[in-house]
Design a protein around this motif. Structure first.
Motif, PDB file in Angstrom:
ATOM      1  N   ALA A  73      45.541  34.686  -4.925  1.00 23.39           N
ATOM      2  CA  ALA A  73      43.967  34.833  -5.114  1.00 23.39           C
ATOM      3  C   ALA A  73      43.479  33.916  -4.038  1.00 23.39           C
ATOM      4  O   ALA A  73      42.480  34.454  -3.297  1.00 23.39           O
ATOM      5  CB  ALA A  73      43.576  34.064  -6.591  1.00 23.39           C
ATOM      6  N   LYS A  74      44.076  32.984  -3.681  1.00 24.92           N
ATOM      7  CA  LYS A  74      43.676  31.937  -2.504  1.00 24.92           C
ATOM      8  C   LYS A  74      43.912  32.770  -1.255  1.00 24.92           C
ATOM      9  O   LYS A  74      42.973  32.604  -0.348  1.00 24.92           O
ATOM     10  CB  LYS A  74      44.607  30.796  -2.466  1.00 24.92           C
ATOM     11  CG  LYS A  74      44.067  29.676  -1.303  1.00 24.92           C
ATOM     12  CD  LYS A  74      44.552  28.443  -1.447  1.00 24.92           C
ATOM     13  CE  LYS A  74      44.419  27.324  -0.484  1.00 24.92           C
ATOM     14  NZ  LYS A  74      45.145  26.896   0.416  1.00 24.92           N
ATOM     15  N   VAL A  76      43.654  35.994  -0.655  1.00 24.75           N
ATOM     16  CA  VAL A  76      43.001  36.899  -0.660  1.00 24.75           C
ATOM     17  C   VAL A  76      41.473  36.468  -0.096  1.00 24.75           C
ATOM     18  O   VAL A  76      40.581  36.876   0.370  1.00 24.75           O
ATOM     19  CB  VAL A  76      42.636  37.861  -2.027  1.00 24.75           C
ATOM     20  CG1 VAL A  76      41.744  38.662  -2.043  1.00 24.75           C
ATOM     21  CG2 VAL A  76      44.301  38.555  -2.067  1.00 24.75           C
ATOM     22  N   GLU A  77      41.288  35.255  -1.068  1.00 21.89           N
ATOM     23  CA  GLU A  77      39.773  34.653  -0.803  1.00 21.89           C
ATOM     24  C   GLU A  77      39.451  34.201   0.798  1.00 21.89           C
ATOM     25  O   GLU A  77      38.408  34.256   1.319  1.00 21.89           O
ATOM     26  CB  GLU A  77      39.676  33.426  -1.586  1.00 21.89           C
ATOM     27  CG  GLU A  77      38.518  32.780  -1.662  1.00 21.89           C
ATOM     28  CD  GLU A  77      38.072  31.712  -2.577  1.00 21.89           C
ATOM     29  OE1 GLU A  77      37.857  30.327  -2.306  1.00 21.89           O
ATOM     30  OE2 GLU A  77      38.577  31.695  -3.584  1.00 21.89           O
ATOM     31  N   GLU A  78      40.740  33.650   1.232  1.00 14.98           N
ATOM     32  CA  GLU A  78      40.479  33.266   2.743  1.00 14.98           C
ATOM     33  C   GLU A  78      40.713  34.066   3.808  1.00 14.98           C
ATOM     34  O   GLU A  78      40.501  33.926   4.868  1.00 14.98           O
ATOM     35  CB  GLU A  78      41.679  32.067   2.744  1.00 14.98           C
ATOM     36  CG  GLU A  78      41.381  30.679   1.870  1.00 14.98           C
ATOM     37  CD  GLU A  78      42.489  29.875   2.045  1.00 14.98           C
ATOM     38  OE1 GLU A  78      43.530  30.025   2.491  1.00 14.98           O
ATOM     39  OE2 GLU A  78      42.209  28.676   1.450  1.00 14.98           O
ATOM     40  N   ALA A  81      37.092  39.432   5.890  1.00  9.80           N
ATOM     41  CA  ALA A  81      36.330  40.321   5.006  1.00  9.80           C
ATOM     42  C   ALA A  81      36.857  41.859   4.943  1.00  9.80           C
ATOM     43  O   ALA A  81      36.374  42.471   3.857  1.00  9.80           O
ATOM     44  CB  ALA A  81      35.061  40.323   5.209  1.00  9.80           C
ATOM     45  N   LYS A  86      42.339  41.741   3.637  1.00 15.06           N
ATOM     46  CA  LYS A  86      42.727  41.122   2.298  1.00 15.06           C
ATOM     47  C   LYS A  86      43.931  41.634   1.523  1.00 15.06           C
ATOM     48  O   LYS A  86      44.690  40.850   0.967  1.00 15.06           O
ATOM     49  CB  LYS A  86      41.465  41.434   1.413  1.00 15.06           C
ATOM     50  CG  LYS A  86      40.119  40.866   1.721  1.00 15.06           C
ATOM     51  CD  LYS A  86      39.121  40.800   0.909  1.00 15.06           C
ATOM     52  CE  LYS A  86      37.975  39.967   1.190  1.00 15.06           C
ATOM     53  NZ  LYS A  86      38.310  38.369   1.139  1.00 15.06           N
ATOM     54  N   GLY A  90      46.985  39.259   0.750  1.00 17.32           N
ATOM     55  CA  GLY A  90      47.498  39.217  -0.601  1.00 17.32           C
ATOM     56  C   GLY A  90      48.969  39.395  -0.708  1.00 17.32           C
ATOM     57  O   GLY A  90      49.761  38.866  -1.484  1.00 17.32           O
ATOM     58  N   LEU A 133      43.408  41.255 -10.216  1.00 20.01           N
ATOM     59  CA  LEU A 133      43.239  40.697  -8.827  1.00 20.01           C
ATOM     60  C   LEU A 133      43.296  41.665  -7.862  1.00 20.01           C
ATOM     61  O   LEU A 133      42.288  41.492  -6.868  1.00 20.01           O
ATOM     62  CB  LEU A 133      44.636  39.901  -8.379  1.00 20.01           C
ATOM     63  CG  LEU A 133      44.381  38.848  -7.356  1.00 20.01           C
ATOM     64  CD1 LEU A 133      43.935  37.611  -7.720  1.00 20.01           C
ATOM     65  CD2 LEU A 133      45.754  38.341  -6.797  1.00 20.01           C
ATOM     66  N   ASP A 136      39.432  43.321  -8.412  1.00 18.97           N
ATOM     67  CA  ASP A 136      38.560  42.433  -7.825  1.00 18.97           C
ATOM     68  C   ASP A 136      38.334  42.513  -6.229  1.00 18.97           C
ATOM     69  O   ASP A 136      37.433  42.456  -5.599  1.00 18.97           O
ATOM     70  CB  ASP A 136      38.805  41.049  -8.311  1.00 18.97           C
ATOM     71  CG  ASP A 136      38.452  40.905  -9.753  1.00 18.97           C
ATOM     72  OD1 ASP A 136      37.979  41.954 -10.241  1.00 18.97           O
ATOM     73  OD2 ASP A 136      39.028  39.930 -10.547  1.00 18.97           O
ATOM     74  N   ALA A 137      39.599  42.553  -5.703  1.00 13.28           N
ATOM     75  CA  ALA A 137      39.935  42.459  -3.973  1.00 13.28           C
ATOM     76  C   ALA A 137      39.189  43.574  -3.477  1.00 13.28           C
ATOM     77  O   ALA A 137      38.671  43.582  -2.393  1.00 13.28           O
ATOM     78  CB  ALA A 137      41.198  42.309  -3.638  1.00 13.28           C
TER      79      ALA A 137
END
Length: 194
Positions: A73-74, A76-78, A81, A86, A90, A133, A136-137
Motif C-alpha cells: 500500500a505504501k 502504491v501510494e508513493e 500517478a 503504480k 506495488g 488493494l 483501489d489502485a
C-alpha cells in the motif's frame, strides 16, 4: 514482568519459533513439543498463548499478510500517478518484501496451502485484501477491457502467487527482476496498462 508481559513474551517467542519451523521443516512436520523447545517454554505455557498449532499458524500467516499489505500500500501510494507505475511499484514491493526472507514467502505461499483446511479462511481473507488493494489502485483509471475488475484482480494475484512458489521450490531460482518483469507484464495485460 507482569503476567500480561510474560504472556506477550511467550507468545512472541512462539511466533519466532514458528516463523522458522513452519517454514522448514514445515507446518505438518512441526510438533508442539518442538515449538516449545525452540521457544524455551513449557507445553502448558503454549496452551496459555494458543489453542493449538493451527491457531499459531493462523496468527503467523496474518502477521505476514498484514506486513505485506502495508508495504505494498505504501509503495502504491508513493508511486507516480500513472497506472503502470503504480502496478510496477506495488508488484516490486511485494516480491522484494516476500523474498527478502524466504521463511515469509514459504509460509505465505507454500505452507498456507500444505496446511489443508487450517488456513482456508485466512488465506481467502488475504487474497481478497490484496484484490481490494489492486482494485483501489486502479479505481481512478477507466477500464480498457470490459471485465469484472475484482475477478481480474483475483486472477493476477493467483499468477503472482504461482511465480513466488516457483521461486521457492525450483533449484534454478528465477531472478527477482525477472519475477517482477513477468508479474508486471501479466498485471499490465490483464488490467490493460500495457
Amino acid at each position: 514482568m507482569s503476567a500480561e508481559q510474560r504472556l506477550a513474551d511467550r507468545r512472541e517467542r512462539l511466533m519466532t519459533a514458528a516463523y522458522t519451523l513452519y517454514a522448514k521443516p514445515g507446518f505438518t512436520a512441526t510438533t508442539i513439543e518442538r515449538l516449545c523447545s525452540e521457544a524455551r517454554i513449557s507445553n502448558r505455557a503454549f496452551y496459555e498463548c494458543f489453542g493449538g498449532r493451527e491457531e499459531l499458524l493462523q496468527a503467523l500467516h496474518e502477521r505476514c499478510v498484514d506486513e505485506s499489505l502495508a508495504v505494498v500500500a505504501k509503495a502504491v501510494e508513493e508511486a507516480p500517478a500513472a497506472l503502470d507505475e503504480k502496478v510496477k511499484a506495488g508488484i516490486r514491493a511485494y516480491i522484494e518484501f516476500a523474498t527478502a526472507d524466504w521463511r515469509r514467502a514459504r509460509i505465505m505461499h507454500v505452507e498456507v496451502r500444505r496446511s489443508g483446511d487450517v488456513l482456508t479462511l485466512s488465506r481467502q481473507r488475504a487474497v481478497h485484501a490484496f484484490a481490494r488493494l489492486v482494485e483501489d489502485a486502479v479505481a481512478d483509471f477507466p477500464p480498457t477491457v470490459p471485465l469484472n475488475r475484482h475477478l481480474v484482480a483475483l486472477g493476477v494475484i493467483g499468477a503472482l502467487q504461482e511465480l513466488l512458489i516457483e521461486w521457492l521450490l525450483t533449484e534454478d531460482q528465477p531472478d527477482i527482476d525477472e519475477l517482477v518483469d513477468v508479474a508486471v507484464h501479466i498485471f499490465g495485460r490483464s488490467l490493460g496498462t500495457s
